[in-house]
Structure formats: C-alpha cells, structure tokens
Design a protein around this motif. Structure first.
Motif, PDB file in Angstrom:
ATOM      1  N   UNK A 246      11.647 -49.104  -3.617  1.00  0.00           N
ATOM      2  CA  UNK A 246      10.608 -50.140  -3.638  1.00  0.00           C
ATOM      3  C   UNK A 246      10.917 -51.251  -2.643  1.00  0.00           C
ATOM      4  N   UNK A 247      12.175 -51.697  -2.646  1.00  0.00           N
ATOM      5  CA  UNK A 247      12.558 -52.788  -1.750  1.00  0.00           C
ATOM      6  C   UNK A 247      12.405 -52.374  -0.288  1.00  0.00           C
ATOM      7  N   UNK A 248      12.805 -51.154   0.031  1.00  0.00           N
ATOM      8  CA  UNK A 248      12.689 -50.662   1.405  1.00  0.00           C
ATOM      9  C   UNK A 248      11.225 -50.568   1.822  1.00  0.00           C
ATOM     10  N   UNK A 249      10.376 -50.119   0.898  1.00  0.00           N
ATOM     11  CA  UNK A 249       8.946 -50.019   1.203  1.00  0.00           C
ATOM     12  C   UNK A 249       8.347 -51.398   1.476  1.00  0.00           C
ATOM     13  N   UNK A 250       8.673 -52.378   0.625  1.00  0.00           N
ATOM     14  CA  UNK A 250       8.132 -53.725   0.794  1.00  0.00           C
ATOM     15  C   UNK A 250       8.592 -54.350   2.106  1.00  0.00           C
ATOM     16  N   UNK A 251       9.859 -54.134   2.447  1.00  0.00           N
ATOM     17  CA  UNK A 251      10.374 -54.683   3.707  1.00  0.00           C
ATOM     18  C   UNK A 251       9.712 -54.005   4.903  1.00  0.00           C
ATOM     19  N   UNK A 252       9.538 -52.682   4.830  1.00  0.00           N
ATOM     20  CA  UNK A 252       8.864 -51.955   5.917  1.00  0.00           C
ATOM     21  C   UNK A 252       7.419 -52.418   6.050  1.00  0.00           C
TER      22      UNK A 252
ATOM     23  N   UNK B  22       4.550 -48.313 -10.815  1.00  0.00           N
ATOM     24  CA  UNK B  22       4.993 -48.788 -12.137  1.00  0.00           C
ATOM     25  C   UNK B  22       6.029 -47.850 -12.749  1.00  0.00           C
ATOM     26  N   UNK B  23       5.893 -46.575 -12.501  1.00  0.00           N
ATOM     27  CA  UNK B  23       6.796 -45.603 -13.123  1.00  0.00           C
ATOM     28  C   UNK B  23       8.111 -45.431 -12.363  1.00  0.00           C
ATOM     29  N   UNK B  24       8.115 -45.822 -11.109  1.00  0.00           N
ATOM     30  CA  UNK B  24       9.323 -45.635 -10.317  1.00  0.00           C
ATOM     31  C   UNK B  24      10.408 -46.628 -10.746  1.00  0.00           C
ATOM     32  N   UNK B  25      11.602 -46.128 -10.983  1.00  0.00           N
ATOM     33  CA  UNK B  25      12.735 -46.964 -11.377  1.00  0.00           C
ATOM     34  C   UNK B  25      13.694 -47.210 -10.202  1.00  0.00           C
ATOM     35  N   UNK B  26      13.326 -46.672  -9.052  1.00  0.00           N
ATOM     36  CA  UNK B  26      14.205 -46.768  -7.891  1.00  0.00           C
ATOM     37  C   UNK B  26      13.967 -48.102  -7.164  1.00  0.00           C
ATOM     38  N   UNK B  27      14.813 -49.067  -7.438  1.00  0.00           N
ATOM     39  CA  UNK B  27      14.675 -50.395  -6.832  1.00  0.00           C
ATOM     40  C   UNK B  27      14.790 -50.329  -5.310  1.00  0.00           C
ATOM     41  N   UNK B  28      15.720 -49.527  -4.815  1.00  0.00           N
ATOM     42  CA  UNK B  28      15.991 -49.470  -3.381  1.00  0.00           C
ATOM     43  C   UNK B  28      14.816 -48.880  -2.611  1.00  0.00           C
TER      44      UNK B  28
ATOM     45  N   UNK C 184       5.727 -48.800  10.622  1.00  0.00           N
ATOM     46  CA  UNK C 184       4.553 -48.100  10.099  1.00  0.00           C
ATOM     47  C   UNK C 184       4.911 -46.684   9.655  1.00  0.00           C
ATOM     48  N   UNK C 185       5.713 -46.000  10.477  1.00  0.00           N
ATOM     49  CA  UNK C 185       6.128 -44.636  10.128  1.00  0.00           C
ATOM     50  C   UNK C 185       7.021 -44.645   8.890  1.00  0.00           C
ATOM     51  N   UNK C 186       8.022 -45.529   8.884  1.00  0.00           N
ATOM     52  CA  UNK C 186       8.939 -45.617   7.742  1.00  0.00           C
ATOM     53  C   UNK C 186       8.189 -46.024   6.486  1.00  0.00           C
ATOM     54  N   UNK C 187       7.306 -47.003   6.604  1.00  0.00           N
ATOM     55  CA  UNK C 187       6.515 -47.438   5.448  1.00  0.00           C
ATOM     56  C   UNK C 187       5.631 -46.331   4.919  1.00  0.00           C
TER      57      UNK C 187
ATOM     58  N   UNK D 220      24.797 -58.559 -13.945  1.00  0.00           N
ATOM     59  CA  UNK D 220      25.023 -59.436 -12.799  1.00  0.00           C
ATOM     60  C   UNK D 220      25.495 -58.655 -11.583  1.00  0.00           C
ATOM     61  N   UNK D 221      26.324 -57.634 -11.832  1.00  0.00           N
ATOM     62  CA  UNK D 221      26.840 -56.815 -10.744  1.00  0.00           C
ATOM     63  C   UNK D 221      25.709 -56.079 -10.032  1.00  0.00           C
ATOM     64  N   UNK D 222      24.812 -55.484 -10.827  1.00  0.00           N
ATOM     65  CA  UNK D 222      23.697 -54.762 -10.235  1.00  0.00           C
ATOM     66  C   UNK D 222      22.776 -55.713  -9.470  1.00  0.00           C
ATOM     67  N   UNK D 223      22.584 -56.908 -10.019  1.00  0.00           N
ATOM     68  CA  UNK D 223      21.732 -57.875  -9.335  1.00  0.00           C
ATOM     69  C   UNK D 223      22.338 -58.259  -7.983  1.00  0.00           C
ATOM     70  N   UNK D 224      23.643 -58.460  -7.955  1.00  0.00           N
ATOM     71  CA  UNK D 224      24.328 -58.806  -6.712  1.00  0.00           C
ATOM     72  C   UNK D 224      24.206 -57.682  -5.699  1.00  0.00           C
ATOM     73  N   UNK D 225      24.346 -56.447  -6.158  1.00  0.00           N
ATOM     74  CA  UNK D 225      24.224 -55.294  -5.262  1.00  0.00           C
ATOM     75  C   UNK D 225      22.821 -55.230  -4.665  1.00  0.00           C
ATOM     76  N   UNK D 226      21.811 -55.482  -5.500  1.00  0.00           N
ATOM     77  CA  UNK D 226      20.430 -55.424  -5.031  1.00  0.00           C
ATOM     78  C   UNK D 226      20.149 -56.522  -3.996  1.00  0.00           C
ATOM     79  N   UNK D 227      20.647 -57.715  -4.305  1.00  0.00           N
ATOM     80  CA  UNK D 227      20.446 -58.817  -3.364  1.00  0.00           C
ATOM     81  C   UNK D 227      21.144 -58.515  -2.036  1.00  0.00           C
ATOM     82  N   UNK D 228      22.368 -58.004  -2.139  1.00  0.00           N
ATOM     83  CA  UNK D 228      23.127 -57.641  -0.935  1.00  0.00           C
ATOM     84  C   UNK D 228      22.401 -56.575  -0.128  1.00  0.00           C
TER      85      UNK D 228
END
Length: 228
Positions: free
Chosen positions: A129-135, A121-127, A105-108, A6-14
């Motif tokens: 992935x999330x940054x890429x999707x937002x960019x 699929x192999x990447x375990x780095x949530x942050x 575009x540059x950041x993405x 739950x803690x990790x989920x909260x951190x990710x959402x934040x």
C-alpha cells in the motif's frame, strides 16, 4: 506487545522514509546525467562564441562607433549566458520529471493491479500500500510540475533568446569589420547608415532582454489546490 507494536511502526516509518530518499536520489541522478550531456552542448556553444569573441578583440579601432558596437557585443555576451543557463536548468528538470513520470506510472500500475486482487480494505500488506501511494504521488507530482513550472516553454524561450543574441553578435561582427564599407566610404550617408545599424542593434537588445522564468499556477488541478 507494546514493544512489538512500536518496533513494527518504526520499521514502517523507516521503509517509507527510505523509499522517499531513494526516489530523491534517483531523481537527482537523472538530473545530473542529463546535465552532463547539456554541459557538453553548452561547451560547444561556448567554443563557437569564442571564435567571434577573439575575432572582435583583434579589431583595434579608436572609432567611436566601433567602441559602442564592442560594448554592445560584450553586454550581449553576459546577458545571453543567463538565457543559456536557464534553458539548461529547465530542460534538465523537465527531462527528469518526464522520466520519473513514466517510471512511477508503470510501477504504480503494477502495484495497483496487485492491490486489485485482494482489494484495498482487505489487503494487509502495508508495504504494498505504501509503495503504491508513493508511486501514485510521484506520478501525480511529476505530471503537474512540468506544466506549473512551464519547463518546456521556459527552456525553449530562453534558448530562442540565446540564439537571437547570437545572430545580433554576428551582425555586430559584420559591422565592426566594415564588411558593408560604411567606414571605408566615410561619407555622411554611409556614417548615417552606420548609426542606424547601431541604433537597430540597441533596439534588438531592448526587445529581447530579460529572462523567462514563468510559473503557471492555473495548471494545478482544482482538486488539489489549497483553499484560499
């Protein structure tokens, strides 16, 4: 284990929320900074307008035709303020969209390159992935919004109408100050010519009245249009 999860989920959402808030603040900052420059330009336009406004006020006449022309001048002054305001707003938003499209575009691209090294699929780095999707989402939206909102066209069209109204006001000033001698001659022919001039001013106002605040939903890519 549940508490840790739950803690990790909260951190990710934040993290995702914080990133979106940061992007919103940066976007608004870009709009505000552009608006400051646009305000200076608008103030210079206003200073220029005041020269004509003061000149018109000094012409004191009880001639009915001159009174009509003054009413026309005042009407145009109010209408063209709206045109300038809309040109100001659309150009501000268009500028901010363009800046953010370039940045996202540059950041993405950089984040996408990092993801390619390990694969999505192999990447375990949530942050990452999330940054890429937002960019990616930001670059997509900033690329679509200017076309859908027709920021460039609306800004140019409203500014064009503003300049047309400026020209009409100059024509009114020339008539009010009797530069062409219609009132000085005071003949039937000269007064008829003056009435034609007044009619042409009214016609020009009718042809250019209204504001451009258009949208073009056909610019939305078919792949992301909502189902009807």
């Amino acid at each position: 284990m549940k508490n840790i999860s739950f803690e990790w989920t909260s951190v990710k959402i934040t993290f995702v929320l914080a990133l979106n808030v940061l992007i919103s603040i940066m976007y608004w900052f870009a709009v505000v900074k552009y608006k400051e420059t646009a305000d200076e330009i608008a103030n210079s336009y206003h200073s220029r307008d005041m020269i004509l406004i003061n000149a018109i006020k000094t012409t004191d006449s009880n001639v009915p035709e001159i009174k009509i022309l003054k009413y026309q001048f005042d009407y145009i002054q109010k209408v063209k303020k709206t045109n300038l305001l809309l040109a100001h707003r659309f150009s501000s938003y268009g500028y901010a969209f363009t800046v953010f499209l370039c940045i996202a575009s540059v950041v993405g691209g950089i984040l996408g390159f990092l993801l390619l090294k390990s694969g999505w699929e192999n990447s375990k780095n949530f942050y990452l992935k999330a940054s890429f999707l937002i960019a990616f989402a930001c670059s997509t939206l900033c690329g679509i919004f200017p076309s859908v909102l027709s920021t460039k066209e609306n800004a140019a069209s409203n500014l064009s109408k503003y300049n047309i109204y400026n020209g009409i006001q100059v024509d009114i000033y020339n008539i009010v100050t009797d530069m062409e001698g219609y009132l000085k001659r005071n003949t039937k022919g000269s007064l008829d010519s003056l009435h034609i001039k007044i009619f042409n001013v009214s016609k020009a106002i009718k042809e250019n009245q209204g504001v451009d605040y258009n949208f073009d939903l056909t610019k939305i890519p078919k792949e992301i249009k909502p189902l009807n």
